[in-house]
Design a protein around this motif. Structure first.
Motif, PDB file in Angstrom:
ATOM      1  N   SER A 145       0.827  -1.201   0.000  1.00 30.97           N
ATOM      2  CA  SER A 145       0.000   0.000   0.000  1.00 30.97           C
ATOM      3  C   SER A 145       0.865   1.257   0.000  1.00 30.97           C
ATOM      4  N   ALA A 146       0.626   2.134  -0.970  1.00 30.09           N
ATOM      5  CA  ALA A 146       1.354   3.400  -1.032  1.00 30.09           C
ATOM      6  C   ALA A 146       0.787   4.428  -0.058  1.00 30.09           C
ATOM      7  N   LEU A 147      -0.436   4.222   0.380  1.00 31.56           N
ATOM      8  CA  LEU A 147      -1.084   5.129   1.336  1.00 31.56           C
ATOM      9  C   LEU A 147      -2.105   4.330   2.122  1.00 31.56           C
ATOM     10  N   THR A 148      -1.963   4.309   3.448  1.00 34.76           N
ATOM     11  CA  THR A 148      -2.914   3.595   4.300  1.00 34.76           C
ATOM     12  C   THR A 148      -3.579   4.576   5.249  1.00 34.76           C
ATOM     13  N   LEU A 149      -4.885   4.693   5.128  1.00 31.29           N
ATOM     14  CA  LEU A 149      -5.698   5.524   6.012  1.00 31.29           C
ATOM     15  C   LEU A 149      -6.349   4.617   7.054  1.00 31.29           C
ATOM     16  N   LEU A 150      -6.562   5.159   8.252  1.00 29.32           N
ATOM     17  CA  LEU A 150      -7.180   4.374   9.330  1.00 29.32           C
ATOM     18  C   LEU A 150      -8.264   5.187  10.006  1.00 29.32           C
ATOM     19  N   SER A 151      -9.403   4.557  10.252  1.00 31.65           N
ATOM     20  CA  SER A 151     -10.462   5.137  11.083  1.00 31.65           C
ATOM     21  C   SER A 151     -10.897   4.085  12.093  1.00 31.65           C
ATOM     22  N   VAL A 152     -11.250   4.544  13.288  1.00 34.51           N
ATOM     23  CA  VAL A 152     -11.626   3.644  14.375  1.00 34.51           C
ATOM     24  C   VAL A 152     -12.904   4.161  15.019  1.00 34.51           C
ATOM     25  N   GLY A 153     -13.876   3.285  15.221  1.00 37.65           N
ATOM     26  CA  GLY A 153     -15.092   3.704  15.906  1.00 37.65           C
ATOM     27  C   GLY A 153     -16.229   2.734  15.660  1.00 37.65           C
ATOM     28  N   ARG A 154     -17.301   2.884  16.444  1.00 40.38           N
ATOM     29  CA  ARG A 154     -18.500   2.084  16.214  1.00 40.38           C
ATOM     30  C   ARG A 154     -19.052   2.408  14.830  1.00 40.38           C
ATOM     31  N   LEU A 155     -19.503   1.382  14.122  1.00 42.42           N
ATOM     32  CA  LEU A 155     -20.044   1.593  12.786  1.00 42.42           C
ATOM     33  C   LEU A 155     -21.493   2.041  12.918  1.00 42.42           C
ATOM     34  N   GLU A 156     -21.638   3.308  13.270  1.00 42.67           N
ATOM     35  CA  GLU A 156     -22.941   3.943  13.426  1.00 42.67           C
ATOM     36  C   GLU A 156     -22.953   5.223  12.590  1.00 42.67           C
ATOM     37  N   ARG A 157     -24.152   5.676  12.272  1.00 41.05           N
ATOM     38  CA  ARG A 157     -24.286   6.822  11.363  1.00 41.05           C
ATOM     39  C   ARG A 157     -23.581   8.058  11.894  1.00 41.05           C
ATOM     40  N   ASN A 158     -23.620   8.255  13.209  1.00 42.64           N
ATOM     41  CA  ASN A 158     -23.059   9.485  13.776  1.00 42.64           C
ATOM     42  C   ASN A 158     -21.534   9.552  13.675  1.00 42.64           C
ATOM     43  N   LYS A 159     -20.884   8.429  13.348  1.00 42.01           N
ATOM     44  CA  LYS A 159     -19.422   8.464  13.219  1.00 42.01           C
ATOM     45  C   LYS A 159     -18.958   9.009  11.868  1.00 42.01           C
ATOM     46  N   GLY A 160     -19.886   9.211  10.934  1.00 44.23           N
ATOM     47  CA  GLY A 160     -19.552   9.910   9.698  1.00 44.23           C
ATOM     48  C   GLY A 160     -18.769   9.107   8.683  1.00 44.23           C
ATOM     49  N   PHE A 161     -18.767   7.790   8.784  1.00 45.55           N
ATOM     50  CA  PHE A 161     -17.983   7.003   7.834  1.00 45.55           C
ATOM     51  C   PHE A 161     -18.591   7.062   6.426  1.00 45.55           C
ATOM     52  N   HIS A 162     -19.898   7.291   6.328  1.00 42.77           N
ATOM     53  CA  HIS A 162     -20.513   7.481   5.011  1.00 42.77           C
ATOM     54  C   HIS A 162     -20.006   8.769   4.362  1.00 42.77           C
ATOM     55  N   VAL A 163     -19.689   9.774   5.186  1.00 43.63           N
ATOM     56  CA  VAL A 163     -19.112  11.020   4.671  1.00 43.63           C
ATOM     57  C   VAL A 163     -17.716  10.752   4.111  1.00 43.63           C
TER      58      VAL A 163
END
Length: 424
Positions: free
Chosen positions: A243-261
């Motif tokens: 991987s030339a670029l690895t992004l990481l996000s951590v949190g409950r998979l709920e709408r308020n965490k903004g992962f859809h954004v």
């Protein structure tokens, strides 16, 4: 202060810590860890803490791990109280179950704590979350109890921040109890300077009674979880070497965490990212299926890995293997996830929500983003990528911020200073 309740400066300060849960006896969440670290670090400073919590699984109480021993074998005296007053068929922490259990719990907790104060076993009372309510109600009606300082910490106050109207209605009783309990305290703690005005706004607390003491992480504990062997396993497991670029996000998979954004922002940047970029999403939750479907629809499924839940050693080892941490939450409390990424010397892109603006500073250790704004998140990702040569310096600044302001030894001393101020 009445002479019978005056603290002896030569004796250990005796604190009653009122909580419902503590790590590891009741789980692994943010409040559980906060209570654990606060109690253990205060004890190391010579404070005699009595911890009041709900009954725990006997197997966990008898656990042999170091964290269980720290709570149950000498660092704190523990008093267990019943929490579940509902039918076995009703989940105790479901929407309905909490409506019954939490008010009863905080009432009985208040009675037990008040009795300890009246027996002159306590110099100061410190509550966590909704646990302020029962003791606050009793204290308001007993002049004797009002001679002993009372500190209350409401934490992230998610009950006041949810945009979901169903949760807003369900949380209505808790908002009322929260507000009342914290108005009864001599000091209410704001966990970030940028959110101190939330306590007068949401809880009606007198601004002169608000003290800022950050939520914290234990730096040495977090870094101690890192394992070279685990790092190697995780690199292989997720194919990070390619991987030339690895992004990481951590949190409950709920709408308020903004992962859809985040998904929508990544879709805008698909032609500007390296061909072998990856986004690792750590956590479980009810939004996983929708997020997977959305990733597939956007043509991003091959670049995104739904990691699921990791234990502490795996998570902290994984932080060491990524390039950039992104926390696109819509609303937030203090955000321990942000601190975790920072102590691992990572540049950060995070929403300007809750206490995050006290931790992430645009151009110093990353960028702040308007919550829920796809265009702004895409723009800040693009800007960060254009300045990738600055990421090592941003990472060092992230770690410096945590060590000087948000490390538990620093925060425990600040808490003890507040206690001493109230006892003068």
């Amino acid at each position: 202060m009445n002479a019978s309740f005056r603290h002896d400066d030569h004796a250990p300060l005796r604190v009653a810590m009122l909580a419902r849960v503590v790590f590891p006896l009741h789980g692994y969440g943010g409040i559980e860890r906060h209570v654990f670290h606060l109690v253990t670090h205060l004890t190391r400073l010579g404070v005699a803490v009595t911890l009041f919590v709900q009954e725990a699984d006997p197997q966990r109480v008898a656990g042999s791990d170091a964290a269980s021993q720290a709570i149950t074998q000498g660092l704190a005296r523990v008093v267990y109280l019943r929490y579940d007053y509902t039918s076995p068929a009703l989940p105790p922490n479901g929407v309905v179950g909490r409506q019954f259990n939490y008010p009863w719990y905080t009432w009985h907790l208040g009675r037990v704590a008040a009795a300890a104060v009246r027996r002159n076993e306590v110099d100061l009372v410190h509550s966590q979350g909704l646990c302020a309510t029962g003791y606050g109600f009793i204290r308001q009606r007993d002049p004797l109890l009002r001679q002993v300082p009372f500190v209350a910490n409401p934490h992230g106050m998610e009950e006041f921040r949810t945009p979901d109207w169903r949760k807003w209605l369900a949380y209505a009783p808790f908002r009322s109890l929260y507000a009342y309990g914290h108005r009864c305290a001599d000091r209410a703690i704001a966990t970030d300077a940028c959110t101190r005005h939330d306590l007068p706004r949401y809880l009606g607390v007198d601004p002169s009674r608000v003290s800022v003491i950050p939520s914290a992480i234990d730096v040495e504990e977090c870094l101690g979880f890192v394992s070279p062997a685990l790092r190697s396993q995780l690199r292989h497991r997720f194919g990070l070497a390619e991987s030339a670029l690895t992004l990481l996000s951590v949190g409950r998979l709920e709408r308020n965490k903004g992962f859809h954004v985040m998904l929508a922002a990544l879709a805008q940047l698909r032609h500007e990212l390296p061909p072998t970029w990856r986004w690792l999403l750590v956590g479980n939750g009810k939004e996983e299926s929708a997020l997977r479907d959305e990733a597939a629809t956007l043509g991003l499924a091959e670049q995104i890995t739904f990691v699921g839940r990791l234990d502490d050693a795996e998570l902290h080892s994984l932080y060491e293997e990524v390039d950039l941490v992104v926390h696109p939450t819509l609303y937030e409390g203090s955000s321990l996830v942000t601190l975790e990424g920072m102590i691992h010397r990572k540049p950060m892109i995070a929403s300007a929500a809750g206490g995050i603006p006290d931790k992430v500073f645009s151009g110093r250790n990353g960028y702040l983003v308007r919550p829920g704004d796809v265009e702004d998140l895409a723009a800040k990702l693009r800007l960060a990528l254009a300045r990738r040569e600055q990421w090592p310096a941003w990472g060092e600044e992230s770690a410096r911020i945590v060590r000087t302001t948000f490390d538990w030894p620093v925060v425990a001393r600040k808490t003890l200073n507040l206690y001493r101020e109230l006892l003068v």
